[in-house]
Motif scaffolding. Structure first.
Motif: not given
Lengths: 425, 425
Positions: A11-15, A19, A39-42, A45, A48, A55, A74-75, B13, B23, B26-27, B37, B39-41, B211, B220
């Motif tokens: 839900e964060v990654l997909l907007g 966040d 910061r990495v957002t995954v 999965r 990932d 990494e 999914d957690d 950041l 966001a 992604a939307n 898939q 995201r890196v910040t 969510r 969802k």
């Protein structure tokens, strides 16, 4: 110390949600003088997550991992961490008893899926979560401590403040020879604030930061090192004098918080009559426990009929001046104050949009009044340079609170804010 | 197709601004069926940028890079890309002429610093930006096309819609085959929802996601591929039937939004009497433009005195039953409804804490009533398994709205929510 963050969740990654946790954590660290590095957002999965843990743990000293501690499939943060480290998940007995006790107290059976929340990687150190069913934990991988936190915002915040910050300060020796003073401002844009303060010459080790959280902009004065910290109070005084009336509080998150602290157990009573703010003033105060000690009543009088019948606004006033007018809010404030003879009353009426604006009173026009027991009524009509409904409502509430704050301090109730145009009375 | 994003900039950041660009992108991709898939910040540090480009280009097919295209020294996306690829920066003649023409049209001299915005990596393909001075560009590195976009939100949005999406659809043949249905629920925990739905066998290509955004939990239903999409409506029906009364809306973010859409321009009027919710019900509705068409007035009656004097609650009722009681909220609802003879009225009174709880009525106890013109009053007293003040207030508002929603649909007003204990009447 290199601190990074890994945010998890589709839900964060997909907007689907913005966040705000990431921004909050970065700010909380900044307040103790630590800058987030990466910061990495995954998504949810497994591979990932495992890849990100492996990494980033080669680069960082500490990684805050947020989310993925819930009971559902999914957690998967704990399972991914166990895989990344090449170890088993083990049921944490202490947390299982805590969960069982938690459900027992609320008279419910613990769902089987909650047992999963006590499954931690073998080498994990459990981190307490006194306000939720997801415990945190930390695991060392490569160079880094990975510190796992819940995605629910209030659980995250409590864990960062009570567990994470003491951990990096005490156990990892994070240097925090930093002090910050935060000034809350309204009524002047970020770039104008910055331009105005850029003329000041600041001592070494003192830096300014700005954060916009409408309707407020925070001006943060960072002092790094003993010398700078010693000068912080004096520099703060100079900056406050330089900025003048736009500074409305020190060390407060909002003007509502400032008002709450001034009224709480003061014996002073407040009444509210809200049109365009529509319950926002009341709701922001009722957020604070103990607000019942001063907030006796509030009326949301959205229709003309309710303004007349509940507050005693004269129909003639509405006809002659309109609902958004100084005369109307004055009658609203006096009317609602008189209902239970409160000490103070605030009233708002404005055009929050997107429709309803005219050439004379465009969207963003708001009239605000403060009635004072035995002291008449103060009022003004402002035009905000903003067309967004929720922001117009928020700014209106802030100005109303500021009028009350200034009255409580015995200062002039009405002042000029550079960004807000005031209609001639 | 694996699409990823790299967001640049200290201000994102460090949490000085929340990353709404990420966001939004992604939307926008989700709308054409593509899931982001990863995201890196990163901040404005050359090596971090180079590392991120090199590392992620080994995993992704396409990477949207956002920010760092401005004229100042902390804008270094193009230089970092050139370094990552091992090539020179070259001035793009076409963009230089565009910039010169742009400044000429506005009668100004082009600042020297803007020339930097035309320096692109040698192998870059320039991407037009009709609304700003920063052109976009794309570069192939390893497996991935890196697609560079400006940080200014409206420039980004235009470039994504007009350049990026056609690029991945036409040139990379992106398949766009996902649909989502969102169910809004209250009154059942995330794990219990999942336990209940885990007994259903879902068709291939249909997956569930959860969510939590208190007081709601979204369920969802993702459908991937034509076959799954064809079955989505039927699966949704089965899931709704399975969950029963906890599903309170479809494709809505909140219950307030659902109520707003049901009342807007319906000719139905609503009045509110709020004690523990303290303006929250009113404020959540006033957030929506046009709420004045049905929300005639709301009263925040926090003190007993205001309940008696403004709403006509009998002092005897308060003495015999207390402010938090079915009898009191019934009189509140009937009182506020009667003020302007509204069609419906909601009333709340509860113990939001942290103080004020007793053994009989602990923190989290809330009484809620719905008065109906010519239809009497419906009421219930609930105990929420939550002790946090703002969440108790939010859950109370949600249950009040749900009572109204059910009445509007002609359904039973009072139902059992598995997580909320209902006191016997």
């Amino acid at each position: 110390m290199k601190v990074e963050m890994i945010c998890t969740g589709e839900e964060v990654l997909l907007g689907q949600i913005v966040d705000t946790n990431a921004a909050w954590v970065a700010n909380a660290l900044m307040d103790i003088g630590i800058e987030m590095q990466h910061r990495v957002t995954v998504g949810d999965r497994m591979q990932d997550l495992v890849d990100a843990f492996r990494e980033r743990s080669q680069h960082a000293d500490v990684i805050i991992v947020n989310g993925g501690l819930g009971p559902t499939t999914d957690d998967m943060s704990a399972a991914a961490m166990a895989t990344a480290k090449g170890e088993q998940l083990v049921e944490n007995k202490e947390w299982i008893s805590r969960l069982e006790a938690w459900y027992q107290r609320s008279g419910r059976q613990m769902p089987e899926s909650n047992r999963k929340q006590a499954l931690l990687p073998q080498s994990a150190v459990m981190v307490d979560n006194p306000v939720g069913t997801a415990c945190g934990f930390r695991v060392k991988l490569n160079n880094a401590w990975l510190f796992f936190t819940p995605g629910v915002p209030f659980e995250l915040k409590q864990m960062i403040n009570e567990q994470f910050i003491p951990f990096i300060q005490n156990e990892l020796g994070a240097k925090t020879n930093t002090k910050i003073t935060k000034l809350l401002t309204i009524g002047q844009g970020e770039s104008a604030l910055q331009d105005q303060l850029s003329t000041l010459s600041l001592p070494d080790g003192i830096e300014l930061g700005y954060r916009s959280s409408m309707p407020h902009i925070d001006v943060k004065i960072f002092a790094r090192g003993d010398q700078a910290i010693n000068k912080l109070a004096k520099v703060t005084k100079v900056i406050k004098a330089n900025l003048g009336d736009v500074v409305v509080a020190t060390e407060r998150a909002t003007l509502a918080e400032e008002i709450h602290h001034r009224l709480f157990q003061s014996g002073i009573s407040l009444a509210l009559a809200e049109s365009c703010t529509g319950g926002l003033l009341a709701s922001q105060l009722v957020d604070f426990p103990g607000s019942s000690s001063y907030l006796h009543h509030g009326l949301v009088t959205y229709s003309n009929e309710s303004k007349v019948q509940l507050l005693g606004v004269k129909p003639q006033t509405l006809d002659d001046h309109g609902a958004v007018s100084i005369k109307t809010v004055e009658e609203m404030a006096e009317g609602v104050r008189g209902l239970l003879d409160s000490d103070y009353a605030l009233a708002t009426s404005g055009i929050a949009g997107p429709d309803g604006g005219t050439d004379e009173k465009p969207v963003g026009t708001v009239a605000i009044a403060l009635a004072v027991k035995g002291g008449g009524v103060h009022s003004q009509m402002l035009k905000f340079p903003i067309k967004k409904r929720d922001i117009i409502r928020g700014v209106s509430a802030a100005v109303a609170y500021d009028m009350l704050r200034r009255a409580l301090l015995g200062e002039a109730v009405i002042v000029d804010y550079p960004s807000y145009y005031r209609y001639p009375k």
